[in-house]
Motif scaffolding. Sequence first.
Motif, PDB file in Angstrom:
ATOM      1  N   ARG A 150       0.336 -22.359  17.049  1.00 17.62           N
ATOM      2  CA  ARG A 150       0.394 -22.667  15.623  1.00 17.62           C
ATOM      3  C   ARG A 150      -0.669 -23.714  15.305  1.00 17.62           C
ATOM      4  NH1 ARG A 150       2.520 -19.813  11.840  1.00 17.62           N
ATOM      5  NH2 ARG A 150       3.103 -21.698  10.697  1.00 17.62           N
ATOM      6  N   VAL A 151      -1.434 -23.467  14.225  1.00 16.96           N
ATOM      7  CA  VAL A 151      -2.514 -24.374  13.839  1.00 16.96           C
ATOM      8  C   VAL A 151      -2.444 -24.643  12.344  1.00 16.96           C
ATOM      9  CG1 VAL A 151      -4.068 -23.641  15.704  1.00 16.96           C
ATOM     10  CG2 VAL A 151      -4.105 -22.442  13.500  1.00 16.96           C
ATOM     11  N   ALA A 152      -3.035 -25.760  11.952  1.00 20.32           N
ATOM     12  CA  ALA A 152      -3.167 -26.117  10.542  1.00 20.32           C
ATOM     13  C   ALA A 152      -4.646 -26.334  10.244  1.00 20.32           C
ATOM     14  CB  ALA A 152      -2.367 -27.372  10.222  1.00 20.32           C
ATOM     15  N   LEU A 153      -5.099 -25.810   9.141  1.00 18.86           N
ATOM     16  CA  LEU A 153      -6.504 -25.920   8.767  1.00 18.86           C
ATOM     17  C   LEU A 153      -6.828 -27.346   8.330  1.00 18.86           C
ATOM     18  CD1 LEU A 153      -9.206 -24.460   8.144  1.00 18.86           C
ATOM     19  CD2 LEU A 153      -8.341 -24.121   5.805  1.00 18.86           C
ATOM     20  N   GLU A 154      -7.932 -27.871   8.882  1.00 19.65           N
ATOM     21  CA  GLU A 154      -8.435 -29.173   8.440  1.00 19.65           C
ATOM     22  C   GLU A 154      -9.675 -29.023   7.571  1.00 19.65           C
ATOM     23  OE1 GLU A 154      -8.982 -31.616  11.906  1.00 19.65           O
ATOM     24  OE2 GLU A 154      -6.866 -32.189  11.933  1.00 19.65           O
ATOM     25  N   HIS A 155     -10.566 -28.053   7.934  1.00 16.25           N
ATOM     26  CA  HIS A 155     -11.787 -27.860   7.139  1.00 16.25           C
ATOM     27  C   HIS A 155     -12.377 -26.493   7.460  1.00 16.25           C
ATOM     28  CE1 HIS A 155     -15.657 -28.530   5.212  1.00 16.25           C
ATOM     29  NE2 HIS A 155     -16.252 -28.133   6.351  1.00 16.25           N
ATOM     30  N   THR A 156     -12.921 -25.841   6.447  1.00 14.15           N
ATOM     31  CA  THR A 156     -13.721 -24.635   6.637  1.00 14.15           C
ATOM     32  C   THR A 156     -14.893 -24.669   5.678  1.00 14.15           C
ATOM     33  OG1 THR A 156     -13.747 -22.207   6.582  1.00 14.15           O
ATOM     34  CG2 THR A 156     -12.292 -23.313   5.021  1.00 14.15           C
ATOM     35  N   SER A 157     -16.017 -24.157   6.181  1.00 14.42           N
ATOM     36  CA  SER A 157     -17.222 -24.122   5.342  1.00 14.42           C
ATOM     37  C   SER A 157     -17.292 -22.857   4.507  1.00 14.42           C
ATOM     38  CB  SER A 157     -18.479 -24.240   6.232  1.00 14.42           C
ATOM     39  OG  SER A 157     -18.496 -23.177   7.189  1.00 14.42           O
ATOM     40  N   ASP A 158     -16.323 -21.967   4.643  1.00 20.24           N
ATOM     41  CA  ASP A 158     -16.300 -20.722   3.869  1.00 20.24           C
ATOM     42  C   ASP A 158     -15.850 -21.047   2.453  1.00 20.24           C
ATOM     43  OD1 ASP A 158     -15.801 -18.234   2.703  1.00 20.24           O
ATOM     44  OD2 ASP A 158     -15.198 -17.336   4.611  1.00 20.24           O
ATOM     45  N   SER A 159     -16.754 -20.976   1.525  1.00 21.93           N
ATOM     46  CA  SER A 159     -16.442 -21.339   0.134  1.00 21.93           C
ATOM     47  C   SER A 159     -15.688 -20.244  -0.604  1.00 21.93           C
ATOM     48  CB  SER A 159     -17.735 -21.673  -0.623  1.00 21.93           C
ATOM     49  OG  SER A 159     -18.626 -20.546  -0.617  1.00 21.93           O
ATOM     50  N   ASP A 160     -15.627 -19.049  -0.032  1.00 24.19           N
ATOM     51  CA  ASP A 160     -14.983 -17.940  -0.736  1.00 24.19           C
ATOM     52  C   ASP A 160     -13.498 -17.796  -0.389  1.00 24.19           C
ATOM     53  OD1 ASP A 160     -17.363 -17.187  -1.978  1.00 24.19           O
ATOM     54  OD2 ASP A 160     -17.979 -15.985  -0.240  1.00 24.19           O
ATOM     55  N   THR A 161     -13.056 -18.515   0.608  1.00 29.21           N
ATOM     56  CA  THR A 161     -11.651 -18.353   1.002  1.00 29.21           C
ATOM     57  C   THR A 161     -10.723 -19.102   0.053  1.00 29.21           C
ATOM     58  OG1 THR A 161     -10.064 -18.632   2.788  1.00 29.21           O
ATOM     59  CG2 THR A 161     -11.695 -20.362   2.535  1.00 29.21           C
ATOM     60  N   GLY A 162      -9.506 -18.582  -0.048  1.00 37.07           N
ATOM     61  CA  GLY A 162      -8.495 -19.273  -0.837  1.00 37.07           C
ATOM     62  C   GLY A 162      -7.698 -20.270  -0.023  1.00 37.07           C
ATOM     63  N   LEU A 163      -7.998 -20.362   1.269  1.00 37.04           N
ATOM     64  CA  LEU A 163      -7.282 -21.302   2.118  1.00 37.04           C
ATOM     65  C   LEU A 163      -7.633 -22.728   1.745  1.00 37.04           C
ATOM     66  CD1 LEU A 163      -7.647 -19.623   5.629  1.00 37.04           C
ATOM     67  CD2 LEU A 163      -5.588 -19.735   4.212  1.00 37.04           C
ATOM     68  N   ARG A 164      -6.668 -23.602   1.876  1.00 39.92           N
ATOM     69  CA  ARG A 164      -6.859 -25.018   1.596  1.00 39.92           C
ATOM     70  C   ARG A 164      -6.419 -25.827   2.811  1.00 39.92           C
ATOM     71  NH1 ARG A 164      -9.441 -22.931  -1.478  1.00 39.92           N
ATOM     72  NH2 ARG A 164      -9.495 -23.076  -3.774  1.00 39.92           N
ATOM     73  N   PRO A 165      -6.910 -27.045   2.958  1.00 40.64           N
ATOM     74  CA  PRO A 165      -6.487 -27.883   4.076  1.00 40.64           C
ATOM     75  C   PRO A 165      -4.963 -27.953   4.169  1.00 40.64           C
ATOM     76  CG  PRO A 165      -8.333 -28.902   2.953  1.00 40.64           C
ATOM     77  CD  PRO A 165      -7.942 -27.710   2.121  1.00 40.64           C
ATOM     78  N   GLU A 166      -4.473 -27.949   5.388  1.00 40.88           N
ATOM     79  CA  GLU A 166      -3.053 -27.961   5.768  1.00 40.88           C
ATOM     80  C   GLU A 166      -2.413 -26.579   5.711  1.00 40.88           C
ATOM     81  OE1 GLU A 166      -1.713 -30.452   7.319  1.00 40.88           O
ATOM     82  OE2 GLU A 166      -3.592 -31.533   6.989  1.00 40.88           O
ATOM     83  N   ALA A 167      -3.188 -25.544   5.330  1.00 42.01           N
ATOM     84  CA  ALA A 167      -2.661 -24.188   5.454  1.00 42.01           C
ATOM     85  C   ALA A 167      -2.362 -23.921   6.922  1.00 42.01           C
ATOM     86  CB  ALA A 167      -3.650 -23.173   4.907  1.00 42.01           C
ATOM     87  N   GLN A 168      -1.270 -23.241   7.183  1.00 42.36           N
ATOM     88  CA  GLN A 168      -0.847 -23.022   8.562  1.00 42.36           C
ATOM     89  C   GLN A 168      -0.905 -21.550   8.934  1.00 42.36           C
ATOM     90  OE1 GLN A 168       2.960 -24.846   9.265  1.00 42.36           O
ATOM     91  NE2 GLN A 168       2.324 -26.843   8.437  1.00 42.36           N
TER      92      GLN A 168
END
Length: 387
Positions: free
Chosen positions: A24-42
Amino acid sequence: MTSSTSNSDPEEQPAADHYRRGDRVALEHTSDSDTGLRPEAQGTVRRYDPQGQVLDVAWDGGSQLSLLLGEGDRVRRLPAVPPAELWQPVRDALRAAGEAAGRDAAGWWAQHTLGGQARGDVTDIARRVLSGIEDIVPMILDGLPTADRYHLAEDPERYAEHAPPGAPAWQDLSVQQCDQARWAWCDGYDDAAHAEAERQCRMLLHPDGDESDLTHVHPDRVRLGGPGVFAGDWAWRPNADGQMRVPVGFVGILVDLWNGWAVFTCTREVAEAIVADQQAARDSLRQSLAQGGLPEADLDRVVDQSMARLSFDGDAIVADFTRNEDDLDAIERVSPDTDGRYDVMGRSWTWLPVHPYDCDRIVGAIPDPPAHGHAEHGPHRTGEVGN
């Protein structure tokens, strides 16, 4: 990079830059500007390519975005999900906390709806609430205390306050676990609030303040062989507020129907109360006739012509109709059956089942609801519970 396949120590943890399927992981940062994911998404790791540093994740929100860890994307590994036997106590604790909050909320609701701060006929409100809960009437249910399942702001504080010792921290929970914790609290709140609202309504309506659930003896649910509360169709009279009430209802077992009227059996205690009630009615009629100017010499005769005399002779009830029917032989004896139960005037008076909440007093103990919702047969626990 440290390999996770080392077998030098079976308890050794994988290196920070290695991921296994199911982590299980939580997002801290992505350089993909087109994604709807936000930090802390799991999400849950599906696959990891250590050479290309590509991390495939099944995100809880449905996204399938793969992260390029070598190009600046970052995730944080979450603690392993606790096994079900460890997670269930957390849900139980949250539910118990919700139940306590729900009961408190229903107490405030009752004070404003049924108590001293209420307006109007509170007994009518209580009847409508009980009926609305039983029939799942949205307008009634919407008026009861209900948890807001989609208000998330209080979740972390609520979890921190009520989760048991050793529970994972809120920030380490998966999205699914956060939802489960919230819904456990909300389920407990709603169930307890509705149960307490029902209890408050039952206590208000029952003549003795009894909180028992009396649904099974409502008039439309009384069946042959089952319990009910009975009164004569003549018994209704207005109270001080002009409401039609039954001064006393008698608990019995419905055994037959006679021209559409109820025939029921009852205990000796209930039978004695019926005899006493008949005598009280005779006394009231006699007093009324006297106040109306009827001569003393005529009072007994007129009362006897209007109402039968009932009395006990040993174990038998003597019903004297001689002046009612102008027949010296019109005397009946009602003896108890083999179970000691009486059929008091079952085929002579127009008895009918009545709602317990329409009675000012109830004589006889109403049995608990039968198991599986089926009518019970045979003897029932009875006794005096009236005033």
